[in-house]
Design a protein around this motif. Structure first.
Motif, PDB file in Angstrom:
ATOM      1  N   GLU A 110      32.713  39.952  54.010  1.00  0.00           N
ATOM      2  CA  GLU A 110      33.690  40.094  55.078  1.00  0.00           C
ATOM      3  C   GLU A 110      34.242  41.513  55.041  1.00  0.00           C
ATOM      4  OE1 GLU A 110      37.024  37.105  56.488  1.00  0.00           O
ATOM      5  OE2 GLU A 110      37.736  38.281  54.782  1.00  0.00           O
ATOM      6  N   LYS A 112      42.430  45.132  57.164  1.00  0.00           N
ATOM      7  CA  LYS A 112      43.052  44.032  57.911  1.00  0.00           C
ATOM      8  C   LYS A 112      42.952  42.724  57.134  1.00  0.00           C
ATOM      9  CE  LYS A 112      41.939  46.082  62.407  1.00  0.00           C
ATOM     10  NZ  LYS A 112      41.245  45.870  63.699  1.00  0.00           N
ATOM     11  N   THR A 113      43.570  41.695  57.624  1.00  0.00           N
ATOM     12  CA  THR A 113      43.463  40.379  57.005  1.00  0.00           C
ATOM     13  C   THR A 113      42.275  39.631  57.602  1.00  0.00           C
ATOM     14  OG1 THR A 113      44.858  39.260  58.650  1.00  0.00           O
ATOM     15  CG2 THR A 113      45.973  40.284  56.746  1.00  0.00           C
ATOM     16  N   SER A 114      41.863  38.565  56.929  1.00  0.00           N
ATOM     17  CA  SER A 114      40.750  37.753  57.426  1.00  0.00           C
ATOM     18  C   SER A 114      41.077  37.177  58.806  1.00  0.00           C
ATOM     19  CB  SER A 114      40.461  36.594  56.462  1.00  0.00           C
ATOM     20  OG  SER A 114      40.047  37.110  55.205  1.00  0.00           O
ATOM     21  N   GLU A 115      42.340  36.788  59.003  1.00  0.00           N
ATOM     22  CA  GLU A 115      42.741  36.198  60.291  1.00  0.00           C
ATOM     23  C   GLU A 115      42.640  37.212  61.422  1.00  0.00           C
ATOM     24  OE1 GLU A 115      43.997  33.865  57.022  1.00  0.00           O
ATOM     25  OE2 GLU A 115      44.448  35.969  57.443  1.00  0.00           O
ATOM     26  N   GLN A 116      42.914  38.466  61.127  1.00  0.00           N
ATOM     27  CA  GLN A 116      42.881  39.498  62.160  1.00  0.00           C
ATOM     28  C   GLN A 116      41.479  39.775  62.683  1.00  0.00           C
ATOM     29  OE1 GLN A 116      45.237  42.437  59.843  1.00  0.00           O
ATOM     30  NE2 GLN A 116      46.300  42.829  61.779  1.00  0.00           N
ATOM     31  N   ARG A 158      36.816  43.961  56.185  1.00  0.00           N
ATOM     32  CA  ARG A 158      38.141  43.866  56.802  1.00  0.00           C
ATOM     33  C   ARG A 158      38.757  45.223  57.151  1.00  0.00           C
ATOM     34  NH1 ARG A 158      38.464  40.112  52.606  1.00  0.00           N
ATOM     35  NH2 ARG A 158      39.791  41.503  51.355  1.00  0.00           N
TER      36      ARG A 158
END
Length: 246
Positions: free
Chosen positions: A235, A240-244, A237
């Protein structure tokens, strides 16, 4: 095993860089002189180039000879330079047939005249090819590159060409050897060593690092595919965060 079928074509790295390590150890395991490892390693270069081109990867950069490598035994250096010239002559047809452009980065002024001449000829012949850019790092050191970049920018600041307040990442990128290349997405190092070794330090800021125990002369397309599959599992990122990014 055909690993190529497991690669997601929509998630390919745009720029793959490889530290080709292990030629000497491969030769030692065979009871041969180090130079035989370098000769065998040319086949792996072809495997990596063809593998990347067939997948549709746009940029491949190979660490062929570092600034520190000039400290190696003279016989080994002569062999490496001879192999470079002979490989360029042999592979020009492959580069043309596969629409691959050859570029180089590094302090090319330190290379033997014959090597420099052969490089210039191949780069001229392939300059219009646009399927993939193959960049060979020769007499290259990232610290030297950054020092040169600072010097060039400093001269422009002194001459009022650039304002100090305007210096940002894009300005620095414009003065690097790799100014025409995107940042590295995937950095591969063979032979089990887990070091960067003064290679593209600025350009790999957000690269995924992949280390394999395979010695460079044994590296083939399947090893390349395995590295890309591992890259696609990660991942990315960029702070950023995983949700973003989901």
């Amino acid at each position: 095993m055909d690993l190529k079928k497991n690669i997601q074509k929509g998630r390919l790295p745009k720029h793959v860089a490889i530290i080709m390590d292990g030629n000497g150890r491969w030769a030692k395991k065979q009871g041969l002189a180090r130079t035989f490892g370098h000769e065998k390693g040319t086949k792996s270069v072809r495997e990596a180039v063809e593998g990347c081109a067939n997948l549709g990867i746009e940029n491949l950069t190979l660490y062929a000879f570092s600034t520190e490598n000039w400290n190696r035994p003279k016989l080994e250096i002569r062999t490496l330079m001879r192999l470079l010239v002979s490989s360029l002559k042999k592979e020009i047809k492959t580069l043309q047939d596969n629409n691959i452009k050859l570029c180089t980065i590094g302090n090319l002024s330190t290379l033997p005249v014959k090597v420099h001449k052969e490089l210039s000829e191949v780069m001229e012949k392939t300059k219009l090819n646009d399927r993939m850019t193959l960049t060979v790092a020769l007499s290259y050191g990232s610290r030297e590159e950054l020092i040169n970049t600072v010097k060039e920018i400093s001269v422009k600041v002194k001459n009022n060409v650039i304002s100090p307040e305007k210096i940002d990442e894009s300005i620095i990128n414009e003065h690097l050897y790799t100014r025409n290349l995107p940042d590295v997405d995937l950095l591969i190092r063979t032979s089990g060593e887990q070091r960067i070794s003064n290679f593209l330090l600025w350009q790999i800021a957000y690269a995924e690092l992949y280390f394999t125990n395979t010695l460079w002369p044994d590296f083939n397309k399947e090893d390349l595919y395995q590295a890309i599959i591992e890259y696609q599992k990660r991942e990315r990122r960029f702070g950023k965060t995983s949700e973003q990014i989901s």
